[in-house]
Design a protein around this motif. Structure first.
Motif, PDB file in Angstrom:
ATOM      1  N   PHE A   1      73.960  11.785 -76.659  1.00  0.00           N
ATOM      2  CA  PHE A   1      73.677  10.347 -76.762  1.00  0.00           C
ATOM      3  C   PHE A   1      74.468   9.747 -77.922  1.00  0.00           C
ATOM      4  O   PHE A   1      75.165   8.743 -77.769  1.00  0.00           O
TER       5      PHE A   1
ATOM      6  N   ILE B   1      78.395   9.335 -77.566  1.00  0.00           N
ATOM      7  CA  ILE B   1      78.925   8.203 -76.832  1.00  0.00           C
ATOM      8  C   ILE B   1      79.049   6.988 -77.752  1.00  0.00           C
ATOM      9  O   ILE B   1      80.044   6.254 -77.710  1.00  0.00           O
ATOM     10  N   PHE B   2      78.069   6.799 -78.629  1.00  0.00           N
ATOM     11  CA  PHE B   2      78.179   5.683 -79.570  1.00  0.00           C
ATOM     12  C   PHE B   2      79.306   5.923 -80.566  1.00  0.00           C
ATOM     13  O   PHE B   2      79.997   4.993 -80.978  1.00  0.00           O
TER      14      PHE B   2
ATOM     15  N   VAL C   1      82.056   7.644 -79.896  1.00  0.00           N
ATOM     16  CA  VAL C   1      83.293   7.385 -79.151  1.00  0.00           C
ATOM     17  C   VAL C   1      83.546   5.885 -79.063  1.00  0.00           C
ATOM     18  O   VAL C   1      84.662   5.405 -79.309  1.00  0.00           O
ATOM     19  N   ALA C   2      82.499   5.130 -78.760  1.00  0.00           N
ATOM     20  CA  ALA C   2      82.683   3.682 -78.654  1.00  0.00           C
ATOM     21  C   ALA C   2      83.140   3.110 -79.994  1.00  0.00           C
ATOM     22  O   ALA C   2      84.027   2.253 -80.055  1.00  0.00           O
TER      23      ALA C   2
ATOM     24  N   PHE D   1      86.723   4.041 -80.529  1.00  0.00           N
ATOM     25  CA  PHE D   1      87.575   3.338 -79.563  1.00  0.00           C
ATOM     26  C   PHE D   1      87.841   1.900 -80.006  1.00  0.00           C
ATOM     27  O   PHE D   1      88.925   1.367 -79.803  1.00  0.00           O
ATOM     28  N   TYR D   2      86.849   1.279 -80.632  1.00  0.00           N
ATOM     29  CA  TYR D   2      86.987  -0.138 -80.980  1.00  0.00           C
ATOM     30  C   TYR D   2      87.398  -0.365 -82.433  1.00  0.00           C
ATOM     31  O   TYR D   2      87.481  -1.514 -82.865  1.00  0.00           O
TER      32      TYR D   2
ATOM     33  N   LEU E   1      83.495  -6.970 -82.277  1.00  0.00           N
ATOM     34  CA  LEU E   1      83.336  -5.583 -81.814  1.00  0.00           C
ATOM     35  C   LEU E   1      82.872  -4.675 -82.938  1.00  0.00           C
ATOM     36  O   LEU E   1      82.103  -3.745 -82.719  1.00  0.00           O
TER      37      LEU E   1
ATOM     38  N   THR F   1      79.181  -5.111 -83.181  1.00  0.00           N
ATOM     39  CA  THR F   1      78.544  -4.485 -82.030  1.00  0.00           C
ATOM     40  C   THR F   1      78.430  -2.982 -82.207  1.00  0.00           C
ATOM     41  O   THR F   1      77.346  -2.405 -82.092  1.00  0.00           O
ATOM     42  N   THR F   2      79.554  -2.338 -82.526  1.00  0.00           N
ATOM     43  CA  THR F   2      79.535  -0.881 -82.569  1.00  0.00           C
ATOM     44  C   THR F   2      78.868  -0.377 -83.846  1.00  0.00           C
ATOM     45  O   THR F   2      78.174   0.632 -83.824  1.00  0.00           O
TER      46      THR F   2
ATOM     47  N   SER G   1      74.958  -0.766 -83.632  1.00  0.00           N
ATOM     48  CA  SER G   1      74.290   0.107 -82.664  1.00  0.00           C
ATOM     49  C   SER G   1      74.365   1.564 -83.109  1.00  0.00           C
ATOM     50  O   SER G   1      73.372   2.286 -82.996  1.00  0.00           O
TER      51      SER G   1
END
Ligand code: HEM
Ligand code: CU
Lengths: 559, 194
Positions: B31, B34-35, B37-38, B41-42, B125, B128-129, B132
């Motif tokens: 779980f 994935i956060f 990676v996001a 990525f951003y 972004l 956001t990332t 979270s």
């Protein structure tokens, strides 16, 4: 001895004085792995009927060109609900259900490792499913009439953004699947823990039935893949409710990121759904061929390597996105590699049957059909893994044919086989061979009418998810055949339910071991008592019941 | 067959509780991945609003609190197993205190980000990332704190005894995991990302 008499006397007393309400109360509050297994499978079948009705409606619409039975918006909802239902609310619970029912029995344990967690997981799944279906009544909320989600089972961005998916239909999709995902997670934790820590004396990993091995791989994939979907869905919720920008292209977010996340879950997910099919076939085929499974160790190794390779292939679902040459080549190659362990398994099943005294009982019929159909499905899969070929056929009916060959021709056929095989154990009554054969024949013909022809529509260029088509495309005749096959499949399913109904009505006793099988679940009564085994079994080989039946030539002398 | 044996693997190194907790931790780390990676990525893709290098400061104190709390938690378990209740109670109290200060530091950091720099989940972004990933981590710290506090109260009431050290240990596994996630998070957010 005295203890066992005492126990059975208790049971008799209980069954006599119980009202209908008591029984209901029992099922709702149960933490018994067998009851939960039956609940999982039963509710899976319930959702299967719903998903099947949705499919039938779509095929009715597509049976003739330029049809206006169902309007385009409704059609979008139908294929979304159909796909979501079949994957998350039919495949997952049935797989978890058989795992729940059989793993403790196969390894000689009295229950799963965490019975209460198990019950919690079932109810999470079940209410998750209800939340999804609640969307039909509630998702437009204050706006008025309700609708179901219409974004497809993989819910691509940016279609799922606030701007394009108004109302709450998409939120019901997110929350329903998220909840049922918690259920599957707890199921996976339970299956791993049970198979590792609760084995009876002598049940070493090398003697573990293949069913349990394969469910271990499945549980590993569940633990790995489901949180990924959960995380992506949480991001989507943040986007939709809190103004985050994960998949919001206007603020620099990336819609393709969703695709990566989804398929990083999605491809392991399809293996979560097919490996249990391998598991059922690997238990059924030896029993009805009267031979031990061919190549036990290679079977285990192939299952594990399929599980591992399945982690690196997800973007073969995304060739048409334009990932660039390097990634395309990687994902094409690694996808083709999956064919190797898969081929080993097919070889092993055939080698198990080779030279055996095959008994063509209903479970075996379904398993044999499975081998052939799964082979074809694997081959169309390999075809699609060639990126240039996929550019032509992605999002066409060819892909629809491919994955229905796997999911129906592979998973569903073995699930039916497993139902006929283990139903006598679960309820103590035999299912009718005659009705079972009708079920098999009708469903087999119907399946091939529907899905073999779909390959042709795909090659002729018919895109998936269209709600109708012009008469001059040359697709009409194939679509008519496809839709006709649905009727036969429906009749087959009716036979299945009839066979279950008749089994309860005729009450033909099964006895503990109706198939002359070899694994531990057949050593106890049918249905097994709540505690499964009065004394925990002790195992010396892969076929403990064979050893018991043939003391003169037990397996452990040879292993 | 033969005489009944109680659950054969119970009591061995990999008993039910440990395997179950290990599975949970494995799932949870997927779980978080994935956060992460996001986030990676951003990084650097926000075209407006505050950028990480402008507003983030390395959280030395918070990190020190959280990392050392793992040590005190381990000590609490060991003391409990050795019937040293007072030590166990004290070091668990210290663990909870350290964890709570971590949350307090995060709160102060977020307050500054929101009110001084105007960075929220919806700003860009980065917001956001950042919120979270760090937020989900903080939520896990809070869950861990709740579990530890429950154990602490039960310890005080003498409901948790030396024979429960094993179960207590499982909760600290979770705590160590949350700690390990923080190492990844601060590497990604405060070192690579700025
Ligand atoms: C030899 C093994 C397999 C290979 C090489 C393979 C390959 C592929 C490829 C390349 C696609 C993408 C087609 C496209 O969208 O353009 C695909 C789609 C799909 N496959 Fe397979 N596959 C294999 C086995 C399976 C299995 C075992 C399952 C499920 C149990 C499965 C289920 C699916 C599904 C559901 C889709 C379509 C998803 C969607 O677009 O909605 N496949 N497969
Ligand atoms: Cu795939």
């Amino acid at each position: 001895m005295a203890a066992s008499e005492g126990l059975s006397a208790l049971n008799v007393d209980e069954t006599q004085s119980r009202s209908w309400l008591d029984h209901m109360h029992d099922w709702v509050t149960t933490v018994d792995h067998k009851k939960l297994g039956i609940l999982y499978i039963g509710s899976g079948l319930l959702f299967f009927v719903l998903g099947g009705l949705e499919a039938s409606l779509m095929r009715a619409q597509l049976a003739v060109p330029a049809n206006d039975l169902i309007d385009p918006k409704e059609f979008n909802r139908l294929f979304t609900m159909h796909g979501t239902t079949m994957v998350f609310l039919v495949g997952m619970p049935i797989v978890t259900g058989f795992g729940n029912y059989l793993i403790p029995l196969l390894i000689g344990a009295r229950d799963m490792a965490f019975p209460r967690l198990n019950a919690w997981g079932f109810w999470m799944f079940f209410f998750g499913g209800l939340v999804l279906y609640l969307s039909y009544f509630a998702s437009m909320g204050l706006y008025g009439a309700g609708t179901a989600p219409d974004v497809g089972w993989f819910a691509y961005s940016p279609l799922t953004g606030r701007a394009f998916s108004r109302g709450n239909a998409t939120d019901y999709w997110i929350l329903g699947i998220l909840l049922s995902g918690f259920g599957s997670m707890s199921g996976a934790i339970n299956m791993v823990t049970t198979s590792i820590t609760m084995r009876c004396p002598g049940m070493t990993m090398r003697r573990l039935p293949l069913f349990v091995w394969m469910m271990l791989v499945v549980s590993f994939l569940m633990l790995l893949a489901l949180p990924v979907l959960t995380a992506a869905q949480v991001m989507l919720l943040f986007d939709r409710f809190l103004g985050a920008h994960f998949f919001d292209t206007q603020a620099g977010g990336d819609a393709v990121l969703w695709q990566h996340f989804f398929w990083f879950f999605g491809h392991p997910e399809v293996y979560i759904l097919i490996i249990p099919g391998f598991a059922y076939a690997s238990e059924i085929i030896p029993v009805f061929s009267r031979k031990v499974i061919f190549g036990y160790v290679t079977m285990v190794a192939a299952s594990i390597s399929i599980g591992l390779v399945a982690l690196g292939v997800w973007a073969h679902h995304m060739f048409t996105v334009g990932m660039g040459r390097g990634l395309n080549i990687w994902f094409a190659l690694i996808t083709m590699v999956v064919g190797i362990p898969t081929g080993i398994k097919i070889f092993n099943w055939i080698a198990t049957m080779y030279g055996g005294k095959i008994r063509f009982k209903v479970p075996m019929l379904f398993s044999i059909a499975f081998i052939g159909q799964f082979l074809i499905a694997g081959l169309t899969g390999i075809m699609l893994s060639g990126a240039p070929f996929d550019w032509q056929l992605s999002d066409s009916y060819f892909v629809v044919a491919h994955f229905h060959y796997v999911l129906i021709g592979g998973l569903l056929f073995t699930v039916f086989g497993a139902c006929y095989f283990w139903f006598p154990k679960m309820f103590g009554w035999m299912m009718s061979e005659v009705i079972g054969r009708w079920h098999f024949v009708l469903f087999f013909i119907g399946f091939h009418l529907t899905f073999t022809t779909m390959h042709i529509q795909g090659l002729l260029g018919m895109p998936r998810r269209i709600y109708t088509y012009e008469p001059d495309r040359g697709w009409a005749i194939w679509n008519a055949i496809t839709s006709a096959g649905v009727a036969l499949q429906g009749l087959g399913i009716l036979c299945f339910f009839l066979a279950i109904f008749m089994a309860f009505k005729q009450k033909k006793p099964a006895g503990p071991d109706p198939w002359d099988a070899w694994t531990l679940e057949w050593t106890t009564s049918s249905p097994p008592p709540e505690y499964n085994f009065l004394t925990l079994p002790v195992v010396r080989s892969r076929r403990p019941l064979w050893d018991e039946k043939h003391p003169e030539d037990p397996d452990w002398k040879h292993e | 067959m033969s005489e009944a044996v109680i659950q054969p693997m119970e009591g061995s190194r990999w008993n039910r509780g440990r395997v179950g907790m290990a599975c949970l931790i494995f799932g949870e780390s997927m779980f978080f991945s994935i956060f992460v990676v996001a986030y990676l990525f951003y990084v650097g893709k926000s075209d407006h609003g505050p950028q990480p290098a402008q507003v983030l400061e390395f959280p030395y104190l918070a990190t020190a609190c959280l990392l050392s709390s793992s040590i005190t938690a381990g000590y609490a378990v060991r003391s409990l197993g050795r019937f040293e209740y007072l030590r166990s109670i004290l070091s668990l109290a210290l663990t909870i205190l350290l964890g709570a200060s971590f949350i307090a530091f995060t709160g102060i950091e977020w307050y500054g980000l929101i009110y001084e720099h105007g960075l929220t989940l919806g700003t860009n972004l980065f917001g956001t990332t950042f919120y979270s990933l760090v937020g989900f981590h903080a939520a896990h710290v809070i869950i861990g704190l709740l579990m530890l506090s429950l154990i602490w109260v039960l310890l005080l009431l003498k409901h948790v005894k030396a024979e429960h050290a094993e179960r207590f240990e499982l909760v600290t596994w979770y705590w160590h995991f949350v700690d390990a996630v923080w190492i990844v998070v601060f590497t990604v957010v405060y070192i690579i990302g700025v």
